[in-house]
Design a protein around this motif. Structure first.
Motif, mmCIF file in Angstrom:
data_model
loop_
_atom_site.group_PDB
_atom_site.id
_atom_site.type_symbol
_atom_site.label_atom_id
_atom_site.label_comp_id
_atom_site.label_asym_id
_atom_site.label_seq_id
_atom_site.Cartn_x
_atom_site.Cartn_y
_atom_site.Cartn_z
ATOM 1 N N TYR A 186 25.614 23.482 -25.200
ATOM 2 C CA TYR A 186 24.895 22.494 -24.398
ATOM 3 C C TYR A 186 24.944 21.078 -24.966
ATOM 4 N N GLY A 187 25.420 20.918 -26.192
ATOM 5 C CA GLY A 187 25.397 19.601 -26.802
ATOM 6 C C GLY A 187 23.985 19.138 -27.108
ATOM 7 N N LEU A 188 23.120 20.093 -27.486
ATOM 8 C CA LEU A 188 21.719 19.777 -27.794
ATOM 9 C C LEU A 188 21.499 19.789 -29.303
ATOM 10 N N GLU A 189 20.856 18.763 -29.796
ATOM 11 C CA GLU A 189 20.453 18.732 -31.194
ATOM 12 C C GLU A 189 18.977 19.139 -31.275
ATOM 13 N N ILE A 190 18.725 20.327 -31.835
ATOM 14 C CA ILE A 190 17.368 20.860 -31.942
ATOM 15 C C ILE A 190 16.950 20.850 -33.409
ATOM 16 N N LYS A 191 15.799 20.269 -33.659
ATOM 17 C CA LYS A 191 15.245 20.233 -35.011
ATOM 18 C C LYS A 191 13.870 20.887 -35.008
ATOM 19 N N ILE A 192 13.627 21.733 -36.024
ATOM 20 C CA ILE A 192 12.331 22.398 -36.182
ATOM 21 C C ILE A 192 11.847 22.131 -37.604
ATOM 22 N N SER A 241 2.860 34.215 -37.431
ATOM 23 C CA SER A 241 1.404 34.111 -37.445
ATOM 24 C C SER A 241 0.864 35.416 -36.870
ATOM 25 N N GLY A 242 0.462 36.323 -37.718
ATOM 26 C CA GLY A 242 0.064 37.644 -37.230
ATOM 27 C C GLY A 242 1.282 38.544 -37.123
ATOM 28 N N LEU A 243 1.153 39.638 -36.367
ATOM 29 C CA LEU A 243 2.204 40.639 -36.291
ATOM 30 C C LEU A 243 3.384 40.212 -35.445
ATOM 31 N N SER A 244 3.125 39.578 -34.299
ATOM 32 C CA SER A 244 4.217 39.312 -33.353
ATOM 33 C C SER A 244 4.239 37.885 -32.834
ATOM 34 N N ALA A 245 3.549 36.973 -33.495
ATOM 35 C CA ALA A 245 3.507 35.581 -33.054
ATOM 36 C C ALA A 245 4.255 34.689 -34.032
ATOM 37 N N VAL A 246 4.935 33.692 -33.500
ATOM 38 C CA VAL A 246 5.695 32.739 -34.299
ATOM 39 C C VAL A 246 5.107 31.359 -34.089
ATOM 40 N N ARG A 247 4.861 30.662 -35.188
ATOM 41 C CA ARG A 247 4.332 29.298 -35.095
ATOM 42 C C ARG A 247 5.393 28.320 -35.566
ATOM 43 N N MET A 248 5.641 27.282 -34.741
ATOM 44 C CA MET A 248 6.621 26.253 -35.073
ATOM 45 C C MET A 248 5.969 24.886 -34.966
ATOM 46 N N GLN A 249 6.413 23.981 -35.821
ATOM 47 C CA GLN A 249 5.845 22.633 -35.836
ATOM 48 C C GLN A 249 6.960 21.594 -35.861
ATOM 49 N N HIS A 250 6.609 20.447 -35.290
ATOM 50 C CA HIS A 250 7.493 19.279 -35.318
ATOM 51 C C HIS A 250 8.890 19.621 -34.771
ATOM 52 N N ILE A 251 8.918 19.960 -33.489
ATOM 53 C CA ILE A 251 10.158 20.324 -32.804
ATOM 54 C C ILE A 251 10.648 19.121 -32.001
ATOM 55 N N SER A 252 11.946 18.917 -31.973
ATOM 56 C CA SER A 252 12.539 17.883 -31.122
ATOM 57 C C SER A 252 13.839 18.419 -30.510
ATOM 58 N N VAL A 253 14.084 18.018 -29.267
ATOM 59 C CA VAL A 253 15.302 18.409 -28.542
ATOM 60 C C VAL A 253 15.941 17.136 -28.007
ATOM 61 N N VAL A 254 17.170 16.851 -28.491
ATOM 62 C CA VAL A 254 17.853 15.606 -28.111
ATOM 63 C C VAL A 254 19.257 15.941 -27.599
ATOM 64 N N PRO A 255 19.553 15.726 -26.301
ATOM 65 C CA PRO A 255 20.918 15.909 -25.803
ATOM 66 C C PRO A 255 21.848 14.865 -26.419
#
Length: 727
Positions: free
Chosen positions: A57-63, A69-83
């Motif tokens: 897709y030509g996407l630059e994704i930064k995490i 977080s717990g058994l089946s949850a994922v926590r992410m911070q400071h995400i950016s999506v730039v084509p």
């Protein structure tokens, strides 16, 4: 009823217990191993997803950071999506996403929770580019690589499943901004200050364009059973869409919109979606639909949509409600092997007044306030196979039972039975008032009009006028076929009744509402015998446009031939019938000596021959008066030299038969426009009902100069053509 006892030997029970125990032990062991390595697996999956997004897709994704977080949850911070080479599409400060474990075993990713705190989705339009172009790029790539087409039913099922799978059981959003920037000239902002899903109940607060309005999307959600019932409304005001008004010149507002999905599943090989959609106090203002606001107080549709392998269909079990009236629609679009359009409308017999009351306000202005009695039933059947457009089917029937008009609305549909004043319009401007009655010396009674003209015009324009009830379905059917093949409105299906109603009762604005109102008024007049056929034809002959500011057969016969309508011979009658579709091209059909140009002879033979076969005129092998037609001398000075070639067949009329200002001649030539464009327009004669004959004045010096320049230009083009041919 007593079921027989089933005895299982103990050794088989022990074996089964051992197998289940071993299976459970393996699952626990694998789970423990996966749990211990889940952080590493998460990082590996994220790296793979980021690389794929960049490649495909030509996407630059930064995490910034990610973890469980717990058994089946994922926590992410400071995400950016730039084509690539585009503005930032999305940023998220903090988000936690949880999935359901059991569906995951079968490969289905269903969300259990979403918690988002501060995010932004930013769509930017710059000229023809957007920061969403990557989606189209991927679709194009997929379309070239996938040779096997997916059935639409499977595609719809998969798409809907993906949507419902992504609706979590619990959700909490705070400060999610969705913004559209259109070329820095217009913008649209939606700030979701809060949105929650708790126990299937959705609540939200959305601020629109900073402080313009506060919207709410509230309702019930049941993703597991594919059901929802949600409503959109605004605090203390209507929901308005100013961005659409600026971009599409269309004003839309409403009080509430409610959407309900009741069922979505396969039925007999097709995918069926059942639900309803309703709206309160809808307001639409679009100049192509109507010049006034159209208001729909209450509308609802109970819809059953079927999606097959190659078609989309709104099934006839659906019902549209407008106040107390209802109608069953059937719409089907088949994509392959040929594109096929089908439409059926069925309104069962119901109270006529309920139907008239259901008309949206502002749609049929002349009928507002009309009171009727009886019942009405309506059926429409339309079928078009694009591979064979000439086989198009069209049938429309409005059937009355004890129908009667009790009270007129804003317009008296019988006003043309007595003297009245008619005001013709050209290009949206009133020309002059014309009295349709004996007080106007140019008014001509039907009995005083030569049969040569009457028969010629009926033969060319509406041969079945005295037999039909306002409409000729075969003519409409042929018009649909021709217009589809030409990809433009080349042929109309209007009868004399429709042209009369359009000119006398309605404005000259070309809108869908006016066309629908025209059809309804024609039905009311014809089927209730409000006006006799003879009177309709008499009025039509006296208002019809037949030249530049020439209206009615009385003015036309004197203008072109210096005769009364009763004195017209067969050739003059056929000529005047010929100019009706394109009246402003009339003078272009004459030679400088006042005789007709030769290309009209086949038309005379065709119309004259048709009239002769019907016993309306004697057979004639010399052109049915073609050679006897002579323009009166006073107009001949306005004719161009015979060497000037004008193709009047190329003078196109619009969908109402009116010529646009630039279409008074062949598009490649502008000489006639220069000669007659401004100086030949007549003054408004609202105070005078007498015919106005154009004064026989010589050409001005300016017109002569323009004519000479045009002639020199043509000579230069001819010389260049000869030089190119010689080389």
């Amino acid at each position: 009823m007593q079921f027989p006892q089933i005895r299982i030997p103990k050794k088989y029970i022990k074996i089964g217990a051992w197998i289940l125990g071993v299976f459970a032990l393996v699952l626990i062991t694998l789970g423990a191993v996966a749990y211990g390595k889940r952080e590493a697996l998460l990082k590996k999956m994220m790296a793979k997803a980021i690389a794929k997004a960049d490649k495909d897709y030509g996407l630059e994704i930064k995490i910034g950071s990610a973890g469980f977080s717990g058994l089946s949850a994922v926590r992410m911070q400071h995400i950016s999506v730039v084509p690539k080479d585009r503005d930032t599409l999305a940023t998220i400060n903090d988000i936690t996403v949880g999935v359901k474990l059991f569906p995951l075993i079968f490969g289905n990713v269903k969300l259990s929770e979403i918690n988002l705190n501060e995010g932004k989705l930013n769509v930017v339009l710059k000229d023809s580019l957007t920061n969403l172009d990557f989606i189209l790029k991927r679709k194009k790539k997929d379309s070239t690589s996938n040779s096997n087409k997916v059935a639409l039913s499977d595609l719809a099922s998969n798409l809907l499943n993906e949507v419902f799978y992504k609706i979590p059981d619990d959700m909490q959003l705070k400060n999610l901004m969705m913004q559209l920037n259109d070329n820095d000239t217009a913008s649209l902002k939606f700030l979701t200050t809060s949105a929650t899903i708790d126990g299937g109940e959705l609540k939200s607060n959305i601020t629109v364009n900073d402080t313009a309005a506060t919207w709410h999307i509230n309702g019930k959600l049941n993703p597991g059973r594919k059901r929802l019932n949600i409503m959109l409304y605004a605090d203390g005001k209507k929901v308005e869409l100013p961005y659409i008004e600026r971009k599409l010149s269309t004003k839309i507002s409403f009080d509430t919109v409610r959407t309900e999905m009741k069922e979505a599943d396969f039925s007999g090989g097709d995918y069926k979606i059942s639900g309803s959609w309703g709206i309160k106090n809808l307001l639409i203002n679009q100049k192509r639909i109507s010049s006034a606001d159209i208001i729909v107080p209450d509308a609802k549709i109970d819809a059953d949509m079927l999606i097959g392998d190659n078609f989309l269909c709104l099934d006839s079990t659906s019902t549209v409600y407008l106040k107390k009236a209802s109608i069953h629609p059937f719409l089907k679009y088949t994509l392959s092997p040929n594109k096929i359009y089908e439409m059926k409308l069925k309104a069962e017999e119901q109270d006529a007044q309920a139907i008239f009351d259901s008309f949206p306000l502002g749609l049929f202005e002349s009928l507002e306030g009309m009171q009727v009695q009886g019942k009405l039933r309506y059926n429409l059947d339309f079928y078009l196979d694009t591979a064979i457009p000439d086989s198009v089917k069209f049938n429309s029937t409005l059937t009355p039972t004890n129908f009667k008009i009790v009270k007129w609305g804003k317009t008296d549909l019988q006003k043309i039975n007595s003297d009245f004043v008619y005001t013709p319009y050209e290009y949206g401007k009133p020309m002059r008032n014309i009295t349709i009655g004996p007080s106007n010396p140019n008014f001509t009674r039907l009995d005083d009009i030569s049969p040569n003209f009457k028969n010629a015009l009926l033969t060319s324009e509406d041969p079945s006028f005295f037999r039909h009830h306002g409409f000729v379905e075969e003519s409409i059917r042929k018009s649909i076929a021709v217009n589809f093949k030409e990809k433009r409105f080349k042929r109309g299906g209007s009868t004399i009744s429709m042209q009369l109603v359009k000119n006398v009762f309605l404005s000259r604005q070309k809108t869908l509402a006016r066309k629908a109102e025209e059809i309804l008024i024609v039905w009311l007049i014809e089927n209730n015998k409000l006006v006799s056929k003879q009177r309709m034809l008499e009025v039509y002959f006296n208002i019809i446009e037949m030249g530049q500011n020439v209206y009615g057969i009385g003015e036309a016969s004197r203008h072109y031939f210096g005769k009364t309508p009763a004195e017209l011979n067969i050739g003059e009658g056929i000529f005047l019938a010929n100019i009706v579709p394109k009246p402003k091209a009339a003078l272009y059909k004459f030679m400088s000596d006042g005789s007709l140009k030769g290309y009209l002879l086949p038309y005379f033979n065709f119309i004259g021959g048709t009239m002769a076969r019907r016993g309306l005129t004697p057979a004639d092998t010399s052109g049915y008066g073609f050679y006897n037609v002579r323009l009166r001398e006073g107009l001949r000075q306005y004719l161009l030299p015979d060497s000037t070639v004008i193709d009047t067949a190329a003078v196109d009329a619009d969908d109402d038969g009116m010529l646009p200002p630039a279409a008074m001649q062949d598009k490649s030539k502008s000489l006639f426009d220069r000669l007659f464009g401004g100086s030949s327009a007549k003054k408004d004669t609202a105070a005078n009902n007498k015919a106005i004959i154009r004064p026989d004045t010589a050409k001005t010096k300016k017109q002569l100069r323009q004519e000479r320049r045009e002639q020199r230009r043509k000579e230069r083009e001819q010389e260049k053509t000869k030089e190119n041919g010689a080389s």
